[in-house]
Design a protein around this motif. Sequence first.
Motif, PDB file in Angstrom:
ATOM      1  N   SER A 111       0.825  -1.211   0.000  1.00 13.07           N
ATOM      2  CA  SER A 111       0.000   0.000   0.000  1.00 13.07           C
ATOM      3  C   SER A 111       0.859   1.262   0.000  1.00 13.07           C
ATOM      4  CB  SER A 111      -0.925  -0.008   1.206  1.00 13.07           C
ATOM      5  OG  SER A 111      -0.170  -0.143   2.384  1.00 13.07           O
ATOM      6  N   TRP A 112       2.015   1.245   0.610  1.00  8.84           N
ATOM      7  CA  TRP A 112       2.870   2.437   0.628  1.00  8.84           C
ATOM      8  C   TRP A 112       3.254   2.818  -0.792  1.00  8.84           C
ATOM      9  CZ3 TRP A 112       6.925   2.530   5.128  1.00  8.84           C
ATOM     10  CH2 TRP A 112       6.292   2.182   6.330  1.00  8.84           C
ATOM     11  N   PHE A 113       3.649   1.803  -1.581  1.00  6.14           N
ATOM     12  CA  PHE A 113       4.056   2.090  -2.960  1.00  6.14           C
ATOM     13  C   PHE A 113       2.871   2.572  -3.788  1.00  6.14           C
ATOM     14  CE2 PHE A 113       7.539  -0.702  -1.731  1.00  6.14           C
ATOM     15  CZ  PHE A 113       8.604   0.041  -2.179  1.00  6.14           C
ATOM     16  N   ILE A 114       1.696   1.997  -3.525  1.00  8.02           N
ATOM     17  CA  ILE A 114       0.521   2.410  -4.311  1.00  8.02           C
ATOM     18  C   ILE A 114       0.178   3.852  -3.999  1.00  8.02           C
ATOM     19  CG2 ILE A 114      -1.881   1.904  -4.828  1.00  8.02           C
ATOM     20  CD1 ILE A 114       0.222  -0.157  -5.766  1.00  8.02           C
ATOM     21  N   VAL A 115       0.259   4.229  -2.724  1.00  4.52           N
ATOM     22  CA  VAL A 115      -0.041   5.619  -2.367  1.00  4.52           C
ATOM     23  C   VAL A 115       0.974   6.552  -3.023  1.00  4.52           C
ATOM     24  CG1 VAL A 115      -0.127   7.260  -0.473  1.00  4.52           C
ATOM     25  CG2 VAL A 115      -1.253   5.058  -0.242  1.00  4.52           C
ATOM     26  N   ALA A 140       2.563   4.924 -13.037  1.00  7.39           N
ATOM     27  CA  ALA A 140       1.902   3.662 -13.379  1.00  7.39           C
ATOM     28  C   ALA A 140       2.901   2.512 -13.355  1.00  7.39           C
ATOM     29  CB  ALA A 140       1.252   3.778 -14.748  1.00  7.39           C
ATOM     30  N   ASN A 141       4.129   2.771 -13.831  1.00  6.81           N
ATOM     31  CA  ASN A 141       5.162   1.740 -13.796  1.00  6.81           C
ATOM     32  C   ASN A 141       5.451   1.304 -12.370  1.00  6.81           C
ATOM     33  OD1 ASN A 141       5.584   1.601 -16.488  1.00  6.81           O
ATOM     34  ND2 ASN A 141       7.467   2.792 -16.503  1.00  6.81           N
ATOM     35  N   LEU A 142       5.513   2.293 -11.461  1.00  7.32           N
ATOM     36  CA  LEU A 142       5.795   1.970 -10.068  1.00  7.32           C
ATOM     37  C   LEU A 142       4.701   1.078  -9.499  1.00  7.32           C
ATOM     38  CD1 LEU A 142       7.542   2.402  -7.610  1.00  7.32           C
ATOM     39  CD2 LEU A 142       6.294   4.492  -7.141  1.00  7.32           C
ATOM     40  N   ALA A 143       3.440   1.400  -9.816  1.00 10.46           N
ATOM     41  CA  ALA A 143       2.334   0.565  -9.327  1.00 10.46           C
ATOM     42  C   ALA A 143       2.426  -0.837  -9.904  1.00 10.46           C
ATOM     43  CB  ALA A 143       1.004   1.211  -9.695  1.00 10.46           C
ATOM     44  N   LEU A 144       2.789  -0.943 -11.200  1.00  7.27           N
ATOM     45  CA  LEU A 144       2.895  -2.272 -11.827  1.00  7.27           C
ATOM     46  C   LEU A 144       3.974  -3.112 -11.158  1.00  7.27           C
ATOM     47  CD1 LEU A 144       2.555  -1.430 -15.605  1.00  7.27           C
ATOM     48  CD2 LEU A 144       1.166  -3.034 -14.357  1.00  7.27           C
ATOM     49  N   VAL A 145       5.136  -2.489 -10.893  1.00 13.18           N
ATOM     50  CA  VAL A 145       6.218  -3.254 -10.272  1.00 13.18           C
ATOM     51  C   VAL A 145       5.822  -3.665  -8.859  1.00 13.18           C
ATOM     52  CG1 VAL A 145       8.595  -3.147  -9.474  1.00 13.18           C
ATOM     53  CG2 VAL A 145       8.024  -2.242 -11.677  1.00 13.18           C
ATOM     54  N   ALA A 146       5.138  -2.763  -8.131  1.00 21.94           N
ATOM     55  CA  ALA A 146       4.739  -3.091  -6.761  1.00 21.94           C
ATOM     56  C   ALA A 146       3.753  -4.262  -6.749  1.00 21.94           C
ATOM     57  CB  ALA A 146       4.125  -1.866  -6.089  1.00 21.94           C
ATOM     58  N   ALA A 191      13.902   3.384   5.496  1.00 15.34           N
ATOM     59  CA  ALA A 191      14.782   4.495   5.125  1.00 15.34           C
ATOM     60  C   ALA A 191      14.881   4.612   3.613  1.00 15.34           C
ATOM     61  CB  ALA A 191      16.161   4.279   5.731  1.00 15.34           C
ATOM     62  N   ILE A 192      15.037   3.466   2.918  1.00 17.07           N
ATOM     63  CA  ILE A 192      15.156   3.506   1.458  1.00 17.07           C
ATOM     64  C   ILE A 192      13.849   3.987   0.840  1.00 17.07           C
ATOM     65  CG2 ILE A 192      15.518   2.115  -0.604  1.00 17.07           C
ATOM     66  CD1 ILE A 192      17.350   0.346   1.096  1.00 17.07           C
ATOM     67  N   PHE A 193      12.723   3.512   1.389  1.00 13.26           N
ATOM     68  CA  PHE A 193      11.434   3.949   0.827  1.00 13.26           C
ATOM     69  C   PHE A 193      11.257   5.449   1.010  1.00 13.26           C
ATOM     70  CE2 PHE A 193       6.979   5.013   1.197  1.00 13.26           C
ATOM     71  CZ  PHE A 193       6.495   4.498   0.019  1.00 13.26           C
ATOM     72  N   VAL A 194      11.587   5.946   2.212  1.00 15.95           N
ATOM     73  CA  VAL A 194      11.414   7.376   2.473  1.00 15.95           C
ATOM     74  C   VAL A 194      12.324   8.185   1.549  1.00 15.95           C
ATOM     75  CG1 VAL A 194      11.800   9.182   4.191  1.00 15.95           C
ATOM     76  CG2 VAL A 194      10.587   7.108   4.814  1.00 15.95           C
ATOM     77  N   LEU A 195      13.550   7.696   1.349  1.00 18.33           N
ATOM     78  CA  LEU A 195      14.477   8.386   0.445  1.00 18.33           C
ATOM     79  C   LEU A 195      13.895   8.452  -0.961  1.00 18.33           C
ATOM     80  CD1 LEU A 195      17.412   9.500  -0.099  1.00 18.33           C
ATOM     81  CD2 LEU A 195      17.945   7.171  -0.805  1.00 18.33           C
ATOM     82  N   SER A 196      13.408   7.308  -1.456  1.00 19.88           N
ATOM     83  CA  SER A 196      12.903   7.292  -2.831  1.00 19.88           C
ATOM     84  C   SER A 196      11.654   8.156  -2.951  1.00 19.88           C
ATOM     85  CB  SER A 196      12.616   5.861  -3.269  1.00 19.88           C
ATOM     86  OG  SER A 196      11.375   5.435  -2.792  1.00 19.88           O
ATOM     87  N   ALA A 197      10.784   8.100  -1.934  1.00 22.68           N
ATOM     88  CA  ALA A 197       9.566   8.926  -1.996  1.00 22.68           C
ATOM     89  C   ALA A 197       9.924  10.398  -1.960  1.00 22.68           C
ATOM     90  CB  ALA A 197       8.646   8.563  -0.829  1.00 22.68           C
ATOM     91  N   ALA A 198      10.890  10.772  -1.101  1.00 22.86           N
ATOM     92  CA  ALA A 198      11.263  12.185  -1.006  1.00 22.86           C
ATOM     93  C   ALA A 198      11.852  12.670  -2.317  1.00 22.86           C
ATOM     94  CB  ALA A 198      12.263  12.377   0.135  1.00 22.86           C
ATOM     95  N   LEU A 199      12.752  11.857  -2.908  1.00 24.21           N
ATOM     96  CA  LEU A 199      13.374  12.253  -4.183  1.00 24.21           C
ATOM     97  C   LEU A 199      12.318  12.423  -5.264  1.00 24.21           C
ATOM     98  CD1 LEU A 199      16.537   9.983  -4.542  1.00 24.21           C
ATOM     99  CD2 LEU A 199      16.479  12.460  -4.569  1.00 24.21           C
ATOM    100  N   SER A 200      11.424  11.416  -5.392  1.00 24.29           N
ATOM    101  CA  SER A 200      10.500  11.475  -6.519  1.00 24.29           C
ATOM    102  C   SER A 200       9.455  12.568  -6.312  1.00 24.29           C
ATOM    103  CB  SER A 200       9.853  10.112  -6.764  1.00 24.29           C
ATOM    104  OG  SER A 200       9.414   9.560  -5.567  1.00 24.29           O
TER     105      SER A 200
END
Lengths: 101, 192
Positions: free
Chosen positions: A6-10, A43-49, B13-22
Amino acid sequence: MSIPLSWFIVLAVVLFGIGAFGVLVRRNVLIMFMCVELMLNAANLALVAFSRSLHDVGGEATVFFVLVVAAAEVVVGLGIVVAIFRRRQSAIADDLAEMGG
Amino acid sequence: MNLLAAVTIPDVAIFVLSAALSLAGAVGILVVKNPVHAALSLVMTLFGIAVAFIELQADFLAAVQIIVYAGAIVVLFLFVIMFLGVDKREDLSVEPIVGQRPTAAVLVLGLMASIIALGFIGHFEVGPQAQTAELTGAAGNVADLGRAVFTTYLFAFEATAGLLVIAVIGAVVLARKPDAPKAAALVEEGGQ
């Protein structure tokens, strides 16, 4: 245990929303184009997730093809931008309104 | 059930980094005036998404993301921006259509809220998992992906080859000077 799906989808939804807002609001054709790329990437990110979550390689293969299609789209789109610019000396979408009623 | 209990600190940490960057890059594209700066913000977003791909153990796609997007597509954007010289700054302070920005914001927020709400409220049935091929993961998924692309998706792979050729021909036709035959005729006349 890794990050929940869910984190990636959000994150993907928020990126898609920012891209859609940019396409609706910005007037420079090149920046609108970049916002379209942003939506494709969300959309790519959602697909990979989902691919990781469902343990199926299909989603990642789809992302591979999306990358190819995005490259082709950028090539043709930028060709159109160059052709428009040759004729009109402008890359602002509002200046290209002579077909409007 | 505590969601946070299941994940480890480095993953977060990696997720937060990637989310912050993007997200920072995406907001950058939205607010900067100069198209060159927007292209550089796009690189940041694409890099953040590549980090997210690595977190999702999609190593090959992360590498391709950097090479194709940051390496080729953004360079193409920058090339066109500089070739055309369109760093004419767009005036972001005026709103050409009255009420456009609030309407767009409401529509986009509604879209985002409804997708997220669907994700949390809805109940999804998926069919049998790993239909295409099992994603084995741990040691990288290049082999899995390659096997799928060259067996299950072979027709699509061949079709993309055709698509790329068509795109290249289309770009050449579009970017050609419109009066090329006339110019060639003039050159010929000058030579005689």
